[in-house]
Motif scaffolding. Structure first.
Motif, PDB file in Angstrom:
ATOM      1  N   ARG A   1      -3.449   0.855  -7.596  1.00 31.54           N
ATOM      2  CA  ARG A   1      -4.858   0.976  -7.978  1.00 31.54           C
ATOM      3  C   ARG A   1      -5.724   1.352  -6.777  1.00 31.54           C
ATOM      4  O   ARG A   1      -6.561   2.254  -6.862  1.00 31.54           O
ATOM      5  N   ALA A   2      -5.514   0.682  -5.651  1.00 35.68           N
ATOM      6  CA  ALA A   2      -6.297   0.981  -4.448  1.00 35.68           C
ATOM      7  C   ALA A   2      -6.008   2.395  -3.945  1.00 35.68           C
ATOM      8  O   ALA A   2      -6.922   3.130  -3.561  1.00 35.68           O
ATOM      9  N   ALA A   3      -4.738   2.796  -3.962  1.00 31.17           N
ATOM     10  CA  ALA A   3      -4.360   4.130  -3.496  1.00 31.17           C
ATOM     11  C   ALA A   3      -4.972   5.211  -4.379  1.00 31.17           C
ATOM     12  O   ALA A   3      -5.452   6.235  -3.878  1.00 31.17           O
ATOM     13  N   LYS A   4      -4.985   4.987  -5.675  1.00 38.08           N
ATOM     14  CA  LYS A   4      -5.538   5.973  -6.609  1.00 38.08           C
ATOM     15  C   LYS A   4      -7.034   6.174  -6.361  1.00 38.08           C
ATOM     16  O   LYS A   4      -7.519   7.295  -6.369  1.00 38.08           O
ATOM     17  N   LYS A   5      -7.766   5.081  -6.115  1.00 43.13           N
ATOM     18  CA  LYS A   5      -9.210   5.187  -5.873  1.00 43.13           C
ATOM     19  C   LYS A   5      -9.511   5.868  -4.546  1.00 43.13           C
ATOM     20  O   LYS A   5     -10.545   6.500  -4.403  1.00 43.13           O
ATOM     21  N   ILE A   6      -8.609   5.750  -3.580  1.00 40.40           N
ATOM     22  CA  ILE A   6      -8.795   6.389  -2.274  1.00 40.40           C
ATOM     23  C   ILE A   6      -8.387   7.859  -2.339  1.00 40.40           C
ATOM     24  O   ILE A   6      -8.861   8.676  -1.566  1.00 40.40           O
ATOM     25  N   GLY A   7      -7.507   8.203  -3.283  1.00 40.04           N
ATOM     26  CA  GLY A   7      -7.056   9.584  -3.428  1.00 40.04           C
ATOM     27  C   GLY A   7      -5.631   9.815  -2.965  1.00 40.04           C
ATOM     28  O   GLY A   7      -5.202  10.945  -2.784  1.00 40.04           O
ATOM     29  N   ILE A   8      -4.875   8.737  -2.791  1.00 38.07           N
ATOM     30  CA  ILE A   8      -3.472   8.836  -2.373  1.00 38.07           C
ATOM     31  C   ILE A   8      -2.607   8.972  -3.617  1.00 38.07           C
ATOM     32  O   ILE A   8      -2.749   8.196  -4.563  1.00 38.07           O
ATOM     33  N   LYS A   9      -1.722   9.969  -3.619  1.00 40.65           N
ATOM     34  CA  LYS A   9      -0.829  10.208  -4.759  1.00 40.65           C
ATOM     35  C   LYS A   9       0.608   9.933  -4.318  1.00 40.65           C
ATOM     36  O   LYS A   9       1.244  10.779  -3.710  1.00 40.65           O
ATOM     37  N   PHE A  10       1.101   8.732  -4.624  1.00 42.40           N
ATOM     38  CA  PHE A  10       2.449   8.345  -4.221  1.00 42.40           C
ATOM     39  C   PHE A  10       3.501   8.991  -5.119  1.00 42.40           C
ATOM     40  O   PHE A  10       3.341   9.051  -6.336  1.00 42.40           O
ATOM     41  N   LYS A  11       4.586   9.446  -4.512  1.00 39.60           N
ATOM     42  CA  LYS A  11       5.794   9.828  -5.233  1.00 39.60           C
ATOM     43  C   LYS A  11       6.697   8.591  -5.192  1.00 39.60           C
ATOM     44  O   LYS A  11       7.069   8.137  -4.118  1.00 39.60           O
ATOM     45  N   LYS A  12       7.033   8.059  -6.356  1.00 43.03           N
ATOM     46  CA  LYS A  12       7.692   6.755  -6.437  1.00 43.03           C
ATOM     47  C   LYS A  12       9.201   6.887  -6.532  1.00 43.03           C
ATOM     48  O   LYS A  12       9.714   7.658  -7.322  1.00 43.03           O
ATOM     49  N   LYS A  13       9.884   6.084  -5.728  1.00 39.75           N
ATOM     50  CA  LYS A  13      11.338   5.979  -5.768  1.00 39.75           C
ATOM     51  C   LYS A  13      11.699   4.504  -5.672  1.00 39.75           C
ATOM     52  O   LYS A  13      10.942   3.705  -5.144  1.00 39.75           O
ATOM     53  N   VAL A  14      12.877   4.166  -6.187  1.00 42.02           N
ATOM     54  CA  VAL A  14      13.405   2.805  -6.062  1.00 42.02           C
ATOM     55  C   VAL A  14      14.761   2.920  -5.389  1.00 42.02           C
ATOM     56  O   VAL A  14      15.607   3.709  -5.803  1.00 42.02           O
ATOM     57  N   LYS A  15      14.953   2.142  -4.315  1.00 39.74           N
ATOM     58  CA  LYS A  15      16.250   2.151  -3.641  1.00 39.74           C
ATOM     59  C   LYS A  15      16.827   0.736  -3.666  1.00 39.74           C
ATOM     60  O   LYS A  15      16.083  -0.240  -3.748  1.00 39.74           O
ATOM     61  N   THR A  16      18.143   0.635  -3.618  1.00 38.23           N
ATOM     62  CA  THR A  16      18.832  -0.649  -3.641  1.00 38.23           C
ATOM     63  C   THR A  16      19.464  -0.904  -2.283  1.00 38.23           C
ATOM     64  O   THR A  16      20.057  -0.007  -1.683  1.00 38.23           O
ATOM     65  N   LYS A  17      19.324  -2.143  -1.812  1.00 38.07           N
ATOM     66  CA  LYS A  17      19.844  -2.514  -0.496  1.00 38.07           C
ATOM     67  C   LYS A  17      20.579  -3.853  -0.636  1.00 38.07           C
ATOM     68  O   LYS A  17      20.085  -4.769  -1.298  1.00 38.07           O
ATOM     69  N   PHE A  18      21.756  -3.958  -0.036  1.00 39.71           N
ATOM     70  CA  PHE A  18      22.517  -5.209  -0.040  1.00 39.71           C
ATOM     71  C   PHE A  18      22.078  -6.015   1.177  1.00 39.71           C
ATOM     72  O   PHE A  18      22.201  -5.574   2.316  1.00 39.71           O
ATOM     73  N   THR A  19      21.520  -7.205   0.943  1.00 42.20           N
ATOM     74  CA  THR A  19      20.977  -8.000   2.046  1.00 42.20           C
ATOM     75  C   THR A  19      21.085  -9.488   1.753  1.00 42.20           C
ATOM     76  O   THR A  19      21.205  -9.895   0.600  1.00 42.20           O
ATOM     77  N   ASN A  20      21.014 -10.282   2.815  1.00 47.63           N
ATOM     78  CA  ASN A  20      20.931 -11.735   2.654  1.00 47.63           C
ATOM     79  C   ASN A  20      19.593 -12.243   3.188  1.00 47.63           C
ATOM     80  O   ASN A  20      19.457 -13.412   3.528  1.00 47.63           O
ATOM     81  N   ASP A  21      18.588 -11.382   3.256  1.00 43.65           N
ATOM     82  CA  ASP A  21      17.264 -11.766   3.744  1.00 43.65           C
ATOM     83  C   ASP A  21      16.621 -12.869   2.908  1.00 43.65           C
ATOM     84  O   ASP A  21      15.843 -13.660   3.417  1.00 43.65           O
ATOM     85  N   PHE A  22      16.925 -12.926   1.615  1.00 43.13           N
ATOM     86  CA  PHE A  22      16.271 -13.873   0.725  1.00 43.13           C
ATOM     87  C   PHE A  22      17.162 -15.041   0.325  1.00 43.13           C
ATOM     88  O   PHE A  22      16.685 -15.990  -0.273  1.00 43.13           O
ATOM     89  N   THR A  23      18.475 -14.971   0.632  1.00 45.09           N
ATOM     90  CA  THR A  23      19.384 -16.047   0.245  1.00 45.09           C
ATOM     91  C   THR A  23      19.637 -17.023   1.388  1.00 45.09           C
ATOM     92  O   THR A  23      19.906 -18.177   1.163  1.00 45.09           O
ATOM     93  N   GLY A  24      19.580 -16.568   2.616  1.00 42.48           N
ATOM     94  CA  GLY A  24      19.855 -17.427   3.764  1.00 42.48           C
ATOM     95  C   GLY A  24      20.929 -16.818   4.637  1.00 42.48           C
ATOM     96  O   GLY A  24      21.694 -15.953   4.205  1.00 42.48           O
TER      97      GLY A  24
END
Length: 126
Positions: A19-42
């Motif tokens: 919402r903030a980017a749209k009001k400023i005029g930023i047009k994001f190209k959206k992608k989703v990537k998957t990463k194997f990590t233990n940053d959130f498990t410990g």
């Protein structure tokens, strides 16, 4: 002049950024990537596959002022964890909740060899 208070409302991080980017005029190209990590498990726990939103706006008109406006718009609602300084740009690492690493996301704006860009990276679905 854009009123920063009007840019942010209650909701998910991604919808606030979008919402903030749209009001400023930023047009994001959206992608989703998957990463194997233990940053959130410990540290001693098995890792997990985590999906990240990786949004980019390539070659914006005025990347530095637009990037700073986006950071300013999000600064009122989210905790700034770290400022990023680059030779030709900058960015900020934010968190919605200081103690929750899954709520961390990053806004970056810079000029690289391939051209200027503004990016958002954060955990998908937050």
């Amino acid at each position: 002049m854009i009123k920063l208070k009007d840019l942010i409302t209650e909701g998910k991080i991604t919808s606030d950024v979008e919402r903030a980017a749209k009001k400023i005029g930023i047009k994001f190209k959206k992608k989703v990537k998957t990463k194997f990590t233990n940053d959130f498990t410990g540290v001693n726990e098995p890792g997990e596959n985590v999906k990240y939103d990786d949004w980019m706006d390539y070659n914006p008109q005025n990347y530095e002022s637009m990037g700073r406006a986006l950071v300013d718009a999000l600064s009122g609602r989210y905790v700034q964890m770290k400022r990023l300084k680059y030779t030709r740009g900058g960015g900020v690492i934010f968190r919605k909740n200081r103690k929750d690493p899954k709520s961390q996301f990053m806004i970056t704006y810079a000029r690289s060899m391939s051209g200027p860009y503004i990016s958002y990276e954060g955990v998908h679905g937050e």
